[in-house]
Structure formats: structure tokens, C-alpha cells
Motif scaffolding. Structure first.
Motif, PDB file in Angstrom:
ATOM      1  N   ILE A 526     -43.504  -0.663  -9.436  1.00  0.00           N
ATOM      2  CA  ILE A 526     -43.230   0.409  -8.465  1.00  0.00           C
ATOM      3  C   ILE A 526     -42.348  -0.077  -7.315  1.00  0.00           C
ATOM      4  N   GLY A 527     -41.868  -1.321  -7.418  1.00  0.00           N
ATOM      5  CA  GLY A 527     -40.847  -1.802  -6.499  1.00  0.00           C
ATOM      6  C   GLY A 527     -41.324  -2.224  -5.123  1.00  0.00           C
ATOM      7  N   ILE A 528     -42.593  -2.657  -5.008  1.00  0.00           N
ATOM      8  CA  ILE A 528     -43.050  -3.086  -3.682  1.00  0.00           C
ATOM      9  C   ILE A 528     -43.144  -4.606  -3.549  1.00  0.00           C
ATOM     10  N   PHE A 529     -42.970  -5.327  -4.653  1.00  0.00           N
ATOM     11  CA  PHE A 529     -43.116  -6.773  -4.542  1.00  0.00           C
ATOM     12  C   PHE A 529     -41.992  -7.362  -3.691  1.00  0.00           C
ATOM     13  N   ASP A 530     -40.792  -6.796  -3.815  1.00  0.00           N
ATOM     14  CA  ASP A 530     -39.678  -7.245  -2.964  1.00  0.00           C
ATOM     15  C   ASP A 530     -39.997  -7.008  -1.491  1.00  0.00           C
ATOM     16  N   LEU A 531     -40.607  -5.844  -1.199  1.00  0.00           N
ATOM     17  CA  LEU A 531     -40.953  -5.511   0.189  1.00  0.00           C
ATOM     18  C   LEU A 531     -42.050  -6.439   0.715  1.00  0.00           C
ATOM     19  N   ILE A 532     -43.026  -6.746  -0.153  1.00  0.00           N
ATOM     20  CA  ILE A 532     -44.115  -7.649   0.246  1.00  0.00           C
ATOM     21  C   ILE A 532     -43.560  -9.049   0.533  1.00  0.00           C
ATOM     22  N   ARG A 533     -42.631  -9.512  -0.304  1.00  0.00           N
ATOM     23  CA  ARG A 533     -42.048 -10.840  -0.105  1.00  0.00           C
ATOM     24  C   ARG A 533     -41.246 -10.898   1.201  1.00  0.00           C
ATOM     25  N   PHE A 536     -43.730 -11.291   4.041  1.00  0.00           N
ATOM     26  CA  PHE A 536     -44.158 -12.688   4.120  1.00  0.00           C
ATOM     27  C   PHE A 536     -43.058 -13.556   4.737  1.00  0.00           C
ATOM     28  N   ALA A 537     -41.811 -13.288   4.319  1.00  0.00           N
ATOM     29  CA  ALA A 537     -40.690 -14.079   4.834  1.00  0.00           C
ATOM     30  C   ALA A 537     -40.537 -13.894   6.340  1.00  0.00           C
ATOM     31  N   ALA A 538     -40.655 -12.643   6.802  1.00  0.00           N
ATOM     32  CA  ALA A 538     -40.506 -12.361   8.235  1.00  0.00           C
ATOM     33  C   ALA A 538     -41.635 -12.998   9.038  1.00  0.00           C
ATOM     34  N   ALA A 539     -42.845 -12.990   8.469  1.00  0.00           N
ATOM     35  CA  ALA A 539     -44.005 -13.513   9.191  1.00  0.00           C
ATOM     36  C   ALA A 539     -44.039 -15.034   9.222  1.00  0.00           C
ATOM     37  N   PHE A 547     -41.268 -16.607  -2.235  1.00  0.00           N
ATOM     38  CA  PHE A 547     -42.541 -15.973  -2.598  1.00  0.00           C
ATOM     39  C   PHE A 547     -42.481 -15.289  -3.965  1.00  0.00           C
ATOM     40  N   SER A 548     -41.464 -15.623  -4.736  1.00  0.00           N
ATOM     41  CA  SER A 548     -41.352 -15.095  -6.101  1.00  0.00           C
ATOM     42  C   SER A 548     -41.829 -16.144  -7.087  1.00  0.00           C
ATOM     43  N   PHE A 549     -42.713 -15.747  -8.035  1.00  0.00           N
ATOM     44  CA  PHE A 549     -43.164 -16.700  -9.049  1.00  0.00           C
ATOM     45  C   PHE A 549     -42.143 -16.806 -10.181  1.00  0.00           C
ATOM     46  N   THR A 587     -46.132 -23.122  -5.744  1.00  0.00           N
ATOM     47  CA  THR A 587     -46.230 -24.491  -5.236  1.00  0.00           C
ATOM     48  C   THR A 587     -47.186 -24.526  -4.040  1.00  0.00           C
ATOM     49  N   ASP A 588     -47.660 -25.730  -3.703  1.00  0.00           N
ATOM     50  CA  ASP A 588     -48.557 -25.883  -2.551  1.00  0.00           C
ATOM     51  C   ASP A 588     -47.875 -25.446  -1.261  1.00  0.00           C
ATOM     52  N   GLU A 589     -46.576 -25.686  -1.190  1.00  0.00           N
ATOM     53  CA  GLU A 589     -45.830 -25.292   0.010  1.00  0.00           C
ATOM     54  C   GLU A 589     -45.923 -23.781   0.237  1.00  0.00           C
ATOM     55  N   VAL A 590     -45.732 -23.015  -0.824  1.00  0.00           N
ATOM     56  CA  VAL A 590     -45.784 -21.548  -0.705  1.00  0.00           C
ATOM     57  C   VAL A 590     -47.206 -21.093  -0.383  1.00  0.00           C
ATOM     58  N   LEU A 591     -48.185 -21.694  -1.036  1.00  0.00           N
ATOM     59  CA  LEU A 591     -49.577 -21.279  -0.838  1.00  0.00           C
ATOM     60  C   LEU A 591     -50.081 -21.593   0.569  1.00  0.00           C
ATOM     61  N   SER A 592     -49.395 -22.493   1.253  1.00  0.00           N
ATOM     62  CA  SER A 592     -49.819 -22.820   2.625  1.00  0.00           C
ATOM     63  C   SER A 592     -49.321 -21.788   3.644  1.00  0.00           C
ATOM     64  N   LEU A 593     -48.383 -20.938   3.236  1.00  0.00           N
ATOM     65  CA  LEU A 593     -47.828 -19.918   4.134  1.00  0.00           C
ATOM     66  C   LEU A 593     -48.671 -18.655   4.063  1.00  0.00           C
ATOM     67  N   ARG A 594     -49.050 -18.131   5.228  1.00  0.00           N
ATOM     68  CA  ARG A 594     -50.001 -17.010   5.229  1.00  0.00           C
ATOM     69  C   ARG A 594     -49.508 -15.827   6.044  1.00  0.00           C
ATOM     70  N   TYR A 595     -49.978 -14.655   5.600  1.00  0.00           N
ATOM     71  CA  TYR A 595     -49.731 -13.392   6.303  1.00  0.00           C
ATOM     72  C   TYR A 595     -51.096 -12.747   6.502  1.00  0.00           C
ATOM     73  N   LYS A 596     -51.511 -12.598   7.760  1.00  0.00           N
ATOM     74  CA  LYS A 596     -52.847 -12.060   8.080  1.00  0.00           C
ATOM     75  C   LYS A 596     -53.939 -12.816   7.319  1.00  0.00           C
ATOM     76  N   GLU A 597     -53.859 -14.139   7.376  1.00  0.00           N
ATOM     77  CA  GLU A 597     -54.853 -15.051   6.776  1.00  0.00           C
ATOM     78  C   GLU A 597     -54.870 -15.029   5.243  1.00  0.00           C
ATOM     79  N   LYS A 598     -53.890 -14.387   4.610  1.00  0.00           N
ATOM     80  CA  LYS A 598     -53.835 -14.347   3.143  1.00  0.00           C
ATOM     81  C   LYS A 598     -52.529 -14.994   2.668  1.00  0.00           C
ATOM     82  N   ASN A 599     -52.615 -15.798   1.585  1.00  0.00           N
ATOM     83  CA  ASN A 599     -51.378 -16.291   0.990  1.00  0.00           C
ATOM     84  C   ASN A 599     -50.932 -15.329  -0.117  1.00  0.00           C
ATOM     85  N   ILE A 600     -49.770 -15.564  -0.688  1.00  0.00           N
ATOM     86  CA  ILE A 600     -49.197 -14.610  -1.649  1.00  0.00           C
ATOM     87  C   ILE A 600     -50.061 -14.489  -2.906  1.00  0.00           C
TER      88      ILE A 600
END
Length: 752
Positions: A526-533, A536-539, A547-549, A587-600
Motif C-alpha cells: 500500500i506504499g507506506i514503507f517508503d514513508l515510514i523509512r 525514521f531517517a528524519a528522526a 532502513f530498507s531490508f 544490521t546492528d547499526e540499523v537496529l540501534s536507531l530508534r523512533y519513539k523507542e522502536k527500531n524498524i
């Protein structure tokens, strides 16, 4: 130990939550519950899979290497299971050589009858077989079809070879065949095809073999060039689609023109076989009769030597007629049968099986059946059970639920909110339970229906396709129109083939898969994964691609899949969780980045309902809200689309279309796979489409949809040659007054 019950202990397949249940054997047992509640997980992925696995384990390793590889389902214990046979809706094949006559063996007996009772002797039964060299038509090789390449579709004359003038995927720009043609020096690769001379075009398309020799390194490259049309004809003609790749399956349909063979007129057999008669009829005449007509003819054949053959044929035909597909003919290709028709053909075959104490497992056998034919289905299920078998049916139809000897209701809701046994027992007890199924069955219809008026319409004039008898009618614009009638009455012919051919911009919403890759999920669809990423990038001050697998943020070991697959020779392919990312895909680097206490990864494992309102973006929340609106709030955002059911696929397609206005929507039996609660949700979605001034056309048997229609076209009165007429056009209330309509009769009981 109680041998009369199947005992299941702590099943955790998919969303099942340590399910323990006893299922009575040698009974008609119905498994019901809302869509996605876990019915298929229990019946197919647990009971059937374990029965198959244990059966396969009894064979030698040599035999097992050539059989399906099944892993043990996640269940602590299953006891007292029998050999299982699944009667599902999967097509019985897509090869042009497979017909109703071959899969039911009726054509085998017909060949035998003609070899024994024909007015002249030409040889044994295979002399009448279209799959045997001595019986097949020499021109079409027993296919009954002439298959020619559509040259206009194959090439674009405004382009050169280098620009991709050949549109077929085998010749895609950069591919091996494209590079080969460009390097052969037979044709100027930079010349537009429209500038080719007549001889150049003839060679390019139809050359049988032009020798080509070129120096290649220290040697000589030698090959015969075959014209692109000739090559495709040799590659595809007569080949079963089920051995082709997906691109080639599409090409098989798109680039070929089908017509009946000029020599045999589509009968598949040679002139010698066509000349033999039994009781004045030839094989071509008989294979094109409907089964009911064929049965009447067989009754007139009196030759003593043919009576054992005729008895067997009439027995098989009686089963097919009983189950409501007497309108089929022996020459009908199985590739053209619907899923429901395929299932009923399979079911009829089992009535001749003398094995007992089997487990017959069926997936919604009521699909495609008009209410009139449901009682015939119930009689057939009862016959299977009375032969000493257990009959397990996954079903939503209230009439079949009422006739069950034991009912298991799974829920209470779908996905992570389901997977529990809500009720197990008889029908009377079900009505007293607290589940959603009981609520729907106990509901009385006191609703007042308003019909939306219409002024404009789309004409259908003199439709004569298949069994349609010069049908002329009107499809109202801006309202909900239901196309109804018994199976085989001409509904799909009228809408899917005649109407859609003239209205190519119509949106078709069916239950076909929306994605086969494990990388596709609701967020990407439905095209929201780009918006979610981007959120995350802005935050986090990072790039969105991190944030893309499928891109730079993916775990390097599993490439973003979360699992690693290992081939194990003749044993099952093993998928193990990636030990580098522990199944998190990043990667661990990506998983360490959080948005409202949640990682991707956390986000992808959350349900759509939990995420609705979580993000600041109004657009993300709007689209998540639509998924909730269509009843998919229980799905995880990162759940692979390949795991969705047909009903879930249909609703996710609807979610992507809801915001549009002024379109034509065509839905073919949208209630397939839907529980009564889900049908109510579907009805709200359809009403929303209509309120947005869309034209919605629904081919449907379900009375809960039909009673809500603004306009109804009822076809019939029967299936096949006895159908193809418009019996009624108007509102549901007036349909109940149409004496010729079976739909009106059953609708009257609901609306009165």
C-alpha cells in the motif's frame, strides 16, 4: 485409548495458541471461524501435514526422494489420524491436453465403447485417443487448437532491435537472445523494423534455418538462425503451461492467437477415428454434449458387449450431475474450470473409491455453488462419510454448518487475536456459545433496505459467447449490481468476457495472490514503507535507504531475508534463522536507531491496529486506517504477502482502491473464503465505493450480498445450454416475485 477421536495436544502452527482438541472420527466435522482465525492452520497445516508426513515415512528412501518433502508440524502430539485426502480448489492442470473427459476417465471408457461397438473396426481403443499418435489429428497433434504467434503483439516496428523491437521476454534488451541477434550480422540492429525489406522481414520472422558462422576468439561460432516466430512456435506449441516460468506463462497467453484446428474442427482426433459411429453418433458429437445429454444418449445404446462400459460411464456421470456440474462436456479443458468446478470434479471421483477409514479434508466446497445446489453437496458429503470415512470441512456456509455432526469454531478473532478453540460440539451447543459465528447464526434480519436510484447505464448488446443467447441488457452506473444465477448459467461469460472486453479500464478485484516474494508485505503493497523509512531517517539523521531490508541496511549474511536456506538432498530444505541478525533482517547499526523507542524491526512485527496512530505522518495513519477498515487490522505490517489467504488478498487490493472515484469495479465471488462477520465488513466497503460514485458489479451467490444490491441481473434458468438467458432485471424485492428464478426463491425466504 479412545480410538474414535483424533487427539491433538498443544498445536502451535502459525497463530494457533497451544491448541488441544478431540475431533470425532467417521463424522462430518465442520471447522469454522472468522477469516484468518487459524482454521487452515489446524486442519491443513497440522492434521493433514502430519498425516502425509507419517505416510511418506513408511516408504523407502528411494521413494521418499521423489515425493513431497514435509516437516513435522509444531505440535506436541497427534494420535489416531488416518490416511488423508485433500479435495481442494487447485486447478487439475493447465495443459491443453487435459480435459474433463480425461481426468474423470470418461473419455477412456468412451474410446473403449467405440472400439467394441463402433459401426466399423479401426483398431483398439487408443486409435480413438487424441494423446496417442495413431488417434490424434496429425495437424494439431491432438490439441484441437491452432496456435499462431500474434506478430503485431510480438514486434514494435517503430523500434530497432537495439531499442527493443522484440517485445517477448525471451528477447529482452540485454538478454542472451537479444545479444545473439544483434551480433549475427544478418540484420542491421540499428535499423527500424518498418524499414526492413520484405525479404529481411520474412527471414527475421519465419526463417527455418539460416547458417551463421562468425569468428569467436581462436575458433569459429557456427549456428542456424531460426526466425523469432518459428522459434516461439517450436518452443511453446503443445507445451503445458505448468512447466513454464511465470514470464513464459504470461507470454504463452499474450503472444498467441488460439482458434479451432481447421482440419479436425477442435475434436482433436484424426479423420479415421472421426468416421466411426455408435448408435448414429460420432465421438466429436458426444464429447461436445453436456453430461446430462451424454447420459441420455448412453441409455439408448443396447449392444450387450457395451453394457459393462456404459454402466460405469453412467455411474461416473451421475456423480458429476449430482454435484451440480452436469452442464460440463467431456471436451472442456480443465484449465478453463473454476476452482469450485475443479473441486467438485475431484469430489465426484472419490465416490467410486472403495477405501474406507480415510480422512477427507475439504476447503470450502460450497464455493461457486448456488443455494439450490448446497443440498446436493451435503448429500455427497454424507455419502462419503457413510462409506466409513471421516469428512473434515473448512466452511462458512450456514447450511453446511447446520448439517454438521460436530463443529469446531476457531477464534475469537483473526491473526494474533485468534488461534483458540471457541467451541467444540454439536450445532445446538454452538448457538448457545459466545463466538462471532454463533452471533451471526442467531441474528434475525430486521433490516430495512434502501435502493440507490440510477439514471445512466452501460449497454451490453447481443452477447452470444458460450451459452449466452443473444443477451442484451443494461449495467446501471453508480450503483451496486449483482449478477446472479446457478452455476454455469453464463454470469462469468457475460461480465468477465463480454463486458470487460468492452470496458478495459474496469478495476478487477479478485482473490489471486498479490505477491509471491517473501520480501513483499502490507507496508510495501500500500506504499507506506517508503514513508515510514523517511520518518525514521528524519528522526535519526540517517538516509531512508538504510532502513530498507532490500538495500544498504540489510543484514549482509541473509541479504535481508532473516533466514538462510540449505538444500538437504532428498530431505526437506531447511530454513534456519540467520545467526548474524537473529532473524531481524537488518544490521546492528540499523537496529540501534530508534523512533519513539522502536527500531524498524519492531515496527514490522507490530500489528496494523497497534501502529494506527503511532506515526506523526497523517498519510501513514490514513492508509493504516484503511487496512483496519477492510478488516486486516490483525496482520503484522511486515507479514509476507505470500502467506495471505485469498480473502485477505482481495481485501488488501480493495484497500488500495478505496480512495478512487468514478471507476468501474468488477468482483467475482468476493465472499469466497469469508466468514459471515467478514461479509458484513465487505458489504460496508462495497457501499463506500458506491457512495463515492463508483459502479460496482459483483458476480455472487451469497444472499447476504444480493439482498443489499441496488440492482440484480439473474441469469438461467439452468446451467449450460439450458441457461444463458436474462430471467430478471430489477431490485431484490421484485426478484422474489420471479417464478423462474431459483435465486428469487431463496432470496424470498431471507427477505420475508
Amino acid at each position: 485409548m479412545d480410538k474414535n477421536n483424533i487427539l491433538i495436544k498443544n498445536a502451535t502452527t502459525h497463530n494457533l495458541k497451544n491448541v488441544s482438541v478431540e475431533i470425532p472420527k467417521n463424522k462430518l466435522v465442520v471447522f469454522t471461524g472468522v477469516s484468518g482465525s487459524g482454521k487452515s492452520s489446524l486442519v491443513f497445516d497440522t492434521i493433514y501435514t502430519e498425516a502425509q508426513r507419517q505416510l511418506i515415512e513408511t516408504f523407502s528412501s528411494f521413494a521418499r526422494a521423489r515425493m513431497p518433502k514435509l516437516s513435522r508440524p509444531p505440535v506436541e502430539e497427534i494420535k489416531n489420524i488416518s490416511t488423508a485426502i485433500v479435495i481442494d480448489q487447485k486447478r487439475m492442470g493447465t495443459t491443453l491436453r487435459s480435459t474433463v473427459g480425461t481426468v474423470t476417465e470418461l473419455y477412456t471408457y468412451l474410446r473403449l465403447l467405440f472400439s467394441r461397438c463402433g459401426d466399423k473396426v479401426i483398431g483398439p481403443s487408443f486409435f480413438f485417443g487424441f494423446n496417442h499418435p495413431l488417434g490424434m489429428c496429425p495437424y494439431c497433434k491432438g490439441l484441437g487448437k491452432q496456435i499462431k504467434v500474434d506478430v503485431q503483439m510480438l514486434i514494435d516496428k517503430d523500434k530497432s532491435i537495439m531499442e527493443g523491437a522484440i517485445t517477448h521476454p525471451d528477447y529482452k534488451v540485454g538478454g542472451w537472445l537479444w545479444r545473439e541477434i544483434a551480433a549475427m550480422d544478418l540484420f542491421d540492429p540499428d535499423k527500424k523494423l518498418r524499414d526492413f525489406s520484405e525479404k529481411e522481414m520474412q527471414d527475421f520472422l519465419f526463417a527455418e534455418a539460416i547458417p551463421v558462422e562468425k569468428k569467436h576468439g581462436a575458433g569459429i561460432y557456427s549456428k542456424n538462425f531460426v526466425g523469432i516466430v518459428r522459434r516461439l512456435e517450436k518452443l511453446y506449441v503443445g507445451k503445458s503451461q505448468d512447466v513454464l516460468s511465470q514470464d513464459r506463462k504470461n507470454a504463452y497467453q499474450k503472444y498467441f492467437i488460439y482458434s479451432d484446428c481447421d482440419e479436425c474442427s477442435g475434436t482433436r482426433i484424426n479423420e479415421n477415428a472421426r468416421s466411426v459411429r455408435v448408435n448414429g453418433k460420432t465421438i466429436p458429437e458426444l464429447v461436445n454434449m453436456e453430461l446430462t445429454e451424454l447420459d441420455a444418449f448412453l441409455e439408448t445404446v443396447r449392444e450387450d458387449v457395451g453394457q459393462p462400459i456404459i454402466r460405469k460411464m453412467r455411474q461416473i456421470i451421475s456423480h458429476l450431475v449430482e454435484i451440480g456440474i452436469g452442464y460440463l462436456s467431456l471436451n472442456r479443458s480443465v484449465a478453463t474450470l473454476s476452482g469450485g468446478e475443479s473441486q467438485r470434479v475431484k469430489m465426484s471421483k472419490q465416490l467410486d473409491c472403495d477405501l474406507i477409514d480415510m480422512m477427507y479434508i475439504m476447503d470450502e466446497p460450497s464455493i461457486g455453488l448456488h443455494p439450490r445446489d448446497i443440498n446436493k453437496l451435503i448429500e455427497m458429503l454424507t455419502k462419503l462419510k457413510n462409506k466409513g470415512n471421516s469428512v473434515f470441512v473448512v466452511e462458512h456456509d450456514p447450511a453446511i454448518i447446520r448439517c454438521a455432526e460436530h463443529i469446531i469454531d476457531i477464534g475469537p478473532k483473526a491473526g494474533s487475536f485468534g488461534g483458540q478453540i471457541v467451541y467444540s460440539g454439536n450445532f445446538e451447543g454452538l448457538l448457545k456459545s459466545n463466538g462471532l459465528t454463533a452471533g451471526c447464526l442467531n441474528k434475525t434480519d430486521g433490516e430495512i433496505y434502501t435502493r440507490k436510484e440510477w439514471k445512466e447505464h452501460i449497454d451490453i448488446k447481443n452477447a452470444c459467447l458460450h451459452n449466452l443467447k443473444s443477451v442484451s441488457t443494461k449495467i446501471p452506473k453508480g450503483v451496486l449490481t449483482c449478477i446472479t444465477g446457478v452455476a454455469g448459467s453464463g454470469k462469468s461469460s457475460l461480465i468477465n468476457e463480454v463486458f470487460l472486453k468492452e470496458n478495459k479500464d474496469a478495476v478487477i478485484i479478485d482473490q489471486s495472490p498479490v505477491g509471491k516474494s517473501s520480501r513483499s508485505n502490507p507496508a510495501t503493497y500500500i506504499g507506506i514503507f517508503d514513508l515510514i523509512r523517511k520518518e525514521f531517517a528524519a528522526a535519526t539523521g540517517s538516509t531512508a535507504s538504510l532502513f530498507s531490508f532490500n538495500s544498504e541496511g540489510a543484514c549482509p549474511k541473509c541479504k535481508g531475508l532473516g533466514t538462510i536456506s540449505y538444500e538437504m538432498s532428498f530431505m526437506d530444505e531447511i530454513k534456519i534463522v540467520c545467526d548474524e541478525c537473529n532473524g531481524e533482517r537488518y544490521t546492528d547499526e540499523v537496529l540501534s536507531l530508534r523512533y519513539k523507542e522502536k527500531n524498524i524491526s519492531d515496527i514490522l512485527h507490530m500489528t496494523i491496529e497497534d501502529l494506527n496512530g503511532f506515526f506523526e505522518s497523517k498519510e501513514i495513519n490514513r492508509r493504516l486506517g484503511i487496512l483496519c477498515e477492510v478488516g486486516l487490522e490483525y496482520l503484522e505490517l511486515g507479514q509476507p504477502l505470500s502467506t495471505l489467504s485469498g480473502g485477505e488478498c482481495q481485501r488488501i487490493k480493495l484497500a488500495s482502491e478505496l480512495h478512487k472515484k468514478g471507476n468501474i469495479y468488477v468482483m467475482d465471488e468476493p465472499t469466497t473464503g469469508l466468514h459471515m462477520v467478514d461479509i458484513q465488513k465487505l458489504m460496508k466497503i462495497i457501499k463506500k465505493l458506491v457512495n463515492n460514485h463508483n459502479t460496482v458489479i459483483v458476480i455472487e451467490h451469497n444472499l447476504d450480498i444480493i439482498k443489499n444490491a441496488d440492482w440484480v441481473l439473474d441469469l438461467g434458468p439452468e446451467g449450460g445450454s439450458k441457461g444463458g438467458e436474462i430471467l430478471f432485471e430489477g431490485t431484490p424485492e421484485n426478484l422474489t416475485k420471479c417464478e423462474r428464478s431459483y435465486t428469487g426463491k431463496y432470496l424470498k425466504e431471507l427477505l420475508s
